[in-house]
Scaffold this motif. Structure first.
Motif, PDB file in Angstrom:
ATOM      1  N   VAL A  29      -3.936  -9.282   0.916  1.00  0.00           N
ATOM      2  CA  VAL A  29      -3.215  -9.821   2.065  1.00  0.00           C
ATOM      3  C   VAL A  29      -3.557  -8.934   3.253  1.00  0.00           C
ATOM      4  CG1 VAL A  29      -0.969 -10.397   3.043  1.00  0.00           C
ATOM      5  CG2 VAL A  29      -1.374 -10.670   0.593  1.00  0.00           C
ATOM      6  N   VAL A  30      -4.306  -9.471   4.184  1.00  0.00           N
ATOM      7  CA  VAL A  30      -4.714  -8.679   5.340  1.00  0.00           C
ATOM      8  C   VAL A  30      -3.839  -9.040   6.529  1.00  0.00           C
ATOM      9  CG1 VAL A  30      -7.090  -8.360   4.565  1.00  0.00           C
ATOM     10  CG2 VAL A  30      -6.508 -10.362   5.948  1.00  0.00           C
ATOM     11  N   TYR A  31      -3.802  -8.172   7.492  1.00  0.00           N
ATOM     12  CA  TYR A  31      -2.991  -8.455   8.664  1.00  0.00           C
ATOM     13  C   TYR A  31      -3.775  -9.299   9.664  1.00  0.00           C
ATOM     14  CZ  TYR A  31       0.865  -5.643   7.127  1.00  0.00           C
ATOM     15  OH  TYR A  31       1.950  -5.173   6.429  1.00  0.00           O
ATOM     16  N   SER A  32      -5.076  -9.069   9.703  1.00  0.00           N
ATOM     17  CA  SER A  32      -5.913  -9.853  10.607  1.00  0.00           C
ATOM     18  C   SER A  32      -7.080 -10.402   9.794  1.00  0.00           C
ATOM     19  CB  SER A  32      -6.418  -8.955  11.732  1.00  0.00           C
ATOM     20  OG  SER A  32      -7.605  -9.491  12.253  1.00  0.00           O
ATOM     21  N   PRO A  33      -7.427 -11.701   9.983  1.00  0.00           N
ATOM     22  CA  PRO A  33      -8.528 -12.277   9.200  1.00  0.00           C
ATOM     23  C   PRO A  33      -9.856 -11.556   9.410  1.00  0.00           C
ATOM     24  CG  PRO A  33      -7.773 -13.812  10.913  1.00  0.00           C
ATOM     25  CD  PRO A  33      -6.798 -12.691  10.871  1.00  0.00           C
ATOM     26  N   LEU A  34      -9.988 -10.887  10.554  1.00  0.00           N
ATOM     27  CA  LEU A  34     -11.241 -10.171  10.819  1.00  0.00           C
ATOM     28  C   LEU A  34     -11.513  -9.060   9.807  1.00  0.00           C
ATOM     29  CD1 LEU A  34     -11.419  -9.944  14.693  1.00  0.00           C
ATOM     30  CD2 LEU A  34     -13.179 -10.853  13.176  1.00  0.00           C
ATOM     31  N   VAL A  37       3.277   6.181  -0.713  1.00  0.00           N
ATOM     32  CA  VAL A  37       2.059   5.415  -1.027  1.00  0.00           C
ATOM     33  C   VAL A  37       1.735   4.554   0.186  1.00  0.00           C
ATOM     34  CG1 VAL A  37       2.361   5.407  -3.521  1.00  0.00           C
ATOM     35  CG2 VAL A  37       3.502   3.665  -2.217  1.00  0.00           C
ATOM     36  N   ILE A  38       1.304   5.204   1.257  1.00  0.00           N
ATOM     37  CA  ILE A  38       1.197   4.482   2.527  1.00  0.00           C
ATOM     38  C   ILE A  38      -0.248   4.274   2.966  1.00  0.00           C
ATOM     39  CG2 ILE A  38       3.459   5.281   3.350  1.00  0.00           C
ATOM     40  CD1 ILE A  38       1.769   7.285   5.145  1.00  0.00           C
ATOM     41  N   SER A  39      -0.422   3.286   3.825  1.00  0.00           N
ATOM     42  CA  SER A  39      -1.716   3.049   4.458  1.00  0.00           C
ATOM     43  C   SER A  39      -1.441   2.607   5.893  1.00  0.00           C
ATOM     44  CB  SER A  39      -2.461   1.943   3.703  1.00  0.00           C
ATOM     45  OG  SER A  39      -3.641   1.623   4.385  1.00  0.00           O
ATOM     46  N   PRO A  40      -2.053   3.213   6.873  1.00  0.00           N
ATOM     47  CA  PRO A  40      -3.018   4.306   6.816  1.00  0.00           C
ATOM     48  C   PRO A  40      -2.336   5.660   6.511  1.00  0.00           C
ATOM     49  CG  PRO A  40      -2.496   3.754   9.096  1.00  0.00           C
ATOM     50  CD  PRO A  40      -1.769   2.776   8.246  1.00  0.00           C
ATOM     51  N   ILE A  41      -3.123   6.612   5.981  1.00  0.00           N
ATOM     52  CA  ILE A  41      -2.522   7.902   5.646  1.00  0.00           C
ATOM     53  C   ILE A  41      -2.399   8.819   6.873  1.00  0.00           C
ATOM     54  CG2 ILE A  41      -3.030   7.927   3.172  1.00  0.00           C
ATOM     55  CD1 ILE A  41      -5.491   9.636   3.752  1.00  0.00           C
ATOM     56  N   PHE A  42      -3.183   8.534   7.909  1.00  0.00           N
ATOM     57  CA  PHE A  42      -3.008   9.264   9.176  1.00  0.00           C
ATOM     58  C   PHE A  42      -2.535   8.286  10.235  1.00  0.00           C
ATOM     59  CE2 PHE A  42      -6.322  11.637   6.891  1.00  0.00           C
ATOM     60  CZ  PHE A  42      -5.750  12.899   6.884  1.00  0.00           C
ATOM     61  N   PHE A  43      -1.551   8.679  10.986  1.00  0.00           N
ATOM     62  CA  PHE A  43      -1.067   7.793  12.044  1.00  0.00           C
ATOM     63  C   PHE A  43      -0.577   8.627  13.210  1.00  0.00           C
ATOM     64  CE2 PHE A  43       2.069   8.312   8.636  1.00  0.00           C
ATOM     65  CZ  PHE A  43       3.166   8.841   9.306  1.00  0.00           C
ATOM     66  N   LEU A  53       1.055  -2.729  13.842  1.00  0.00           N
ATOM     67  CA  LEU A  53       0.063  -2.822  14.925  1.00  0.00           C
ATOM     68  C   LEU A  53      -1.222  -2.085  14.536  1.00  0.00           C
ATOM     69  CD1 LEU A  53       2.367  -2.264  18.042  1.00  0.00           C
ATOM     70  CD2 LEU A  53       1.327  -4.416  17.317  1.00  0.00           C
ATOM     71  N   GLU A  54      -1.058  -0.921  13.887  1.00  0.00           N
ATOM     72  CA  GLU A  54      -2.221  -0.164  13.413  1.00  0.00           C
ATOM     73  C   GLU A  54      -3.041  -0.994  12.439  1.00  0.00           C
ATOM     74  OE1 GLU A  54      -3.537   3.328  13.433  1.00  0.00           O
ATOM     75  OE2 GLU A  54      -2.730   3.000  15.440  1.00  0.00           O
ATOM     76  N   GLN A 101      -5.132  -2.057  19.752  1.00  0.00           N
ATOM     77  CA  GLN A 101      -5.145  -0.838  20.566  1.00  0.00           C
ATOM     78  C   GLN A 101      -3.774  -0.662  21.219  1.00  0.00           C
ATOM     79  OE1 GLN A 101      -7.709   1.399  21.244  1.00  0.00           O
ATOM     80  NE2 GLN A 101      -8.786   0.423  19.542  1.00  0.00           N
ATOM     81  N   THR A 102      -3.228   0.528  21.134  1.00  0.00           N
ATOM     82  CA  THR A 102      -1.896   0.716  21.693  1.00  0.00           C
ATOM     83  C   THR A 102      -1.842   1.923  22.614  1.00  0.00           C
ATOM     84  OG1 THR A 102      -1.333   1.943  19.693  1.00  0.00           O
ATOM     85  CG2 THR A 102      -0.656  -0.357  19.778  1.00  0.00           C
ATOM     86  N   ASP A 103      -0.814   1.959  23.458  1.00  0.00           N
ATOM     87  CA  ASP A 103      -0.635   3.065  24.399  1.00  0.00           C
ATOM     88  C   ASP A 103      -0.142   4.320  23.686  1.00  0.00           C
ATOM     89  OD1 ASP A 103      -1.207   1.238  26.309  1.00  0.00           O
ATOM     90  OD2 ASP A 103       0.891   0.828  26.829  1.00  0.00           O
ATOM     91  N   GLU A 104      -0.072   5.370  24.462  1.00  0.00           N
ATOM     92  CA  GLU A 104       0.393   6.665  23.971  1.00  0.00           C
ATOM     93  C   GLU A 104       1.805   6.587  23.399  1.00  0.00           C
ATOM     94  OE1 GLU A 104      -0.303  10.378  22.929  1.00  0.00           O
ATOM     95  OE2 GLU A 104      -1.780   9.050  23.836  1.00  0.00           O
TER      96      GLU A 104
END
Lengths: 367, 337
Positions: free
Chosen positions: A120-125, B59-65, B183-184, B189-192
């Motif tokens: 399950v992806v968040y974006s199809p890309l 058990v997270i993804s991404p591991i760096f945020f 969003l990640e 792309q996100t702001d600071e």
């Protein structure tokens, strides 16, 4: 009426204006029976989430329509996907709630728990990257969504071609909304006085995209935004149009919807897909309501490449999603609702999708 | 269908709770576990104080945020679970399950942030374990931490009865972590300013418990969000809670992103926010206290306990309507339209 012209100019409608509009709507309706339908699942969700029904007069009935892509996916299509995935050992890439929609032999989530790869992806890309990084696997990308989502998928297809990937195939579940609107009006099953036009879809289609379909019907169609204030304002306009017998397409969501719509997106979709028939849950086959890959992309088309062992049989179940989608029954009129069918254990897609009317009633309108 | 574990069983919402109640408590039931708090609180024979023990796997993804990584999360997450039951965190264990092929520099970065986070939270890692699993048998790195802390009796709120009129407070704007991570994952792309709210809550929470003896419930609102915590309170104490949409603090970017994604921030995960119940007469003083800390300066009263013997949670919307507020059902996924 001076107050109204003030509201007209307001960019932001507050609580006082909402109260005022609600009173105006009540006066206009004045205990006469009217039935309006919100076509779009996001409207359904927001109407429930903000308790908008409770503000409106009892004689004004709000029906939910078929505007939720997950909900209108036919069980046969889920079965079709599961059958070819197992037969041809495909890994599935998809997004959103479709993985939880039950088919006759379980859902894609269930298939995943049994060991099949279902991503399950968040974006199809993301599918492009996945297929590229795993050249020894074959992937099935399930494309689902209305006009709003199709452009992203069309872009994804172009990327797949650009990258010359040979291990990813496309299964289109895409559906187009105006033909379904027409089918609903033609059936005459539910007598509608007015329609809450979908905001997201209309950002792509524009006002123009609805005019051709609706020109032969004596019904007002008011495109609305999704904030509760947008919806109350839009319903007020819709009731006015009904009372004045003004028919056609009206736009109250000007901040996102233009007359022409998003021409770039429309062109991208036309480049990749052609219009075909599609199988809608609750409706059956609706002509010109689906999208399939154009001939130059057919080498990616899973429906052309992977053949079924046997045709999919239509199963009879207790789930009444179909009637809910046509506005014939309310979710709570289904005997399964909130008893055996809940968001944690859904029996049909209208309870699976956050845009589905059964889920909206379950989450927000059960007391 | 229900004979397999699905991802939704780990979402922190209703499915998780059902799994715990129907499958785990059935066999493992005991008075401490049955409380289902963030930590188990137990007495030391012959001693005047109690201790709290908690464990959590990351058990997270991404591991760096932005504003953190799995290392910092694995320390603060466990520290937060201790402090909300009134425990002063002391020691942590560290279990690493590493997937074959992880870049050693990534591992170094993670261990470095574990060290920094442990210093900040004033805890020591005193034991650990390392396992490496074959490629594709894990997802880069999984971390488990177990934490232990001391509960001084004046911080132990568990026996204080929640009553009608008590006040519900959230410690700051909600939904940041969950919405940001989504969003990640969408590669937007996100702001600071768009970042996780991951933070160590122990100083501010323990300080509040030292000063206010009418704090009756504390929980950090992680997976399942504030809505799920509120439902847990109403179920646990058999009472009705009403919260006001307009009073719930939400950052502008969270509001905008959640509209686009079709996700309600009230269900979105937080990693540095807590929900507190306190009696009305101490509520304002507590807010004054919380306003002194940058972490909780935007704390707000969002609602009240309005009734007893009816386990329901309601939301009064900004247009004045009232509706039920359910706990999280299933997974959170962006809408398809």
């Amino acid at each position: 009426m001076t107050n109204l012209s003030v509201i007209n100019q307001l960019t932001k409608i507050g609580k006082i204006e909402v109260e005022f509009l609600v009173r105006e709507i009540s006066q206009l309706v004045s205990n006469e029976n009217y039935t309006i339908m919100e076509f779009c699942g996001t409207h359904t969700h927001e109407i429930s989430r903000y308790g908008i029904r409770s503000l409106l007069p009892k004689s004004l009935s709000l029906k939910s329509g078929p505007g939720c892509p997950v909900c209108v996916t036919a069980e046969e299509d889920i079965d079709y996907i599961i059958q070819i995935v197992e037969k041809y050992d495909l890994s599935v890439i998809t997004f959103g709630d479709i993985v939880r929609v039950p088919g006759s032999k379980g859902s894609l989530s269930y298939l995943k728990a049994k060991g099949k790869e279902v991503l399950v992806v968040y974006s199809p890309l993301e599918s492009v990257k996945i297929a590229k990084n795993n050249p020894n696997k074959n992937y099935l990308l399930i494309g689902i969504g209305f006009e709003t989502t199709v452009p992203t998928l069309a872009y994804t297809i172009k990327k797949i071609v650009e990258e010359d990937l040979k291990n990813i195939y496309y299964f289109s579940l895409h559906k187009l909304t105006p033909p379904a609107m027409k089918a609903l009006l033609d059936s005459g099953e539910v007598k509608l006085d007015g329609i809450i036009g979908p905001g997201h879809v209309s950002t792509i289609l524009g006002v123009k995209g609805w005019q051709e379909i609706l020109k032969d019907y004596k019904i007002p169609f008011v495109i609305m935004g999704f904030e509760p204030e947008d919806i109350i304002w839009g319903i007020y306009i819709l009731i006015q149009k009904i009372k004045k017998q003004e028919y056609g397409v009206f736009n109250t969501y000007g901040r996102s919807v233009s007359f022409e719509g998003n021409l770039v997106a429309q062109e991208l979709v036309n480049e990749v897909f052609y219009i075909s028939e599609a199988n809608w849950r609750g409706f059956g086959i609706i002509p010109n309501s689906g999208l399939e890959l154009k001939p130059q992309y057919q080498y990616l088309d899973a429906k052309k490449i992977f053949l079924l062992n046997e045709p999919i049989k239509v199963r009879k179940t207790g789930c009444r999603c179909g009637e809910v989608l046509r506005g014939v029954i309310e979710p709570y009129q289904c005997p399964l609702f909130a008893k055996v069918c809940t968001p944690d254990n859904p029996k049909g897609p209208c309870m699976v999708s956050s845009e589905g009317s059964c889920a909206a009633y379950y989450l927000y309108e059960r007391n | 269908m229900s004979n397999l574990i699905l991802l939704s069983h780990g979402s922190g919402g209703d499915s998780t709770r059902q799994l715990i109640e129907k499958e785990f408590l059935k066999f493992l039931s005991n008075p401490i576990l049955n409380e289902l708090l963030d930590s188990g609180v137990f007495e030391i024979p012959g001693s005047s104080f109690k201790m709290a023990l908690t464990t959590d796997s990351y058990v997270i993804s991404p591991i760096f945020f932005k504003n953190g990584d799995i290392g910092k999360l694995s320390v603060f997450g466990t520290v937060n679970d201790l402090c909300v039951v009134g425990a002063k965190p002391l020691f942590l264990s560290l279990g690493l399950i590493i997937e074959e092929g992880l870049d050693i520099n990534d591992l170094r970065k993670i261990i470095n942030s574990i060290s920094e986070a442990a210093n900040e939270a004033k805890v020591k890692i005193i034991t650990g374990d390392t396992k490496v699993v074959e490629k594709n048998k894990g997802d880069k790195i999984f971390i488990n931490t177990t934490g232990i802390g001391i509960v001084e009796s004046h911080r132990d709120w568990r026996d204080r009865p929640v009553q009608k009129g008590d006040v519900v407070i959230v410690s700051g704007p909600i939904g940041d972590h969950g919405i940001y991570i989504m969003l990640e994952r969408l590669s937007i792309q996100t702001d600071e300013e768009v970042k996780s709210d991951l933070a160590n809550l122990s100083e501010v929470v323990l300080g509040a418990l030292d000063r206010f003896d009418q704090i009756k419930f504390v929980r950090d609102a992680t997976r399942g969000g504030v809505a799920t915590v509120l439902n847990e309170i109403s179920q646990k104490y058999n009472l009705t809670i009403e919260v006001y949409e307009e009073e719930i603090p939400v950052r502008e970017w969270v509001k905008n992103a959640s509209e686009v994604l079709g996700i309600d921030p009230i269900y979105s995960a937080n990693e540095g926010k807590f929900v507190m119940i306190i009696s009305q007469n101490q509520a304002q003083d507590l807010l004054n206290y919380l306003s002194l800390y940058p972490l909780t300066k935007d704390a707000k009263i969002i609602g009240y306990v309005t009734d007893i013997n009816k386990p329901k949670t309601y939301l009064v919307t900004r247009i004045g309507t009232k509706r039920i507020l359910e706990s999280l059902k299933g997974d959170i996924l962006p809408r398809i339209c």
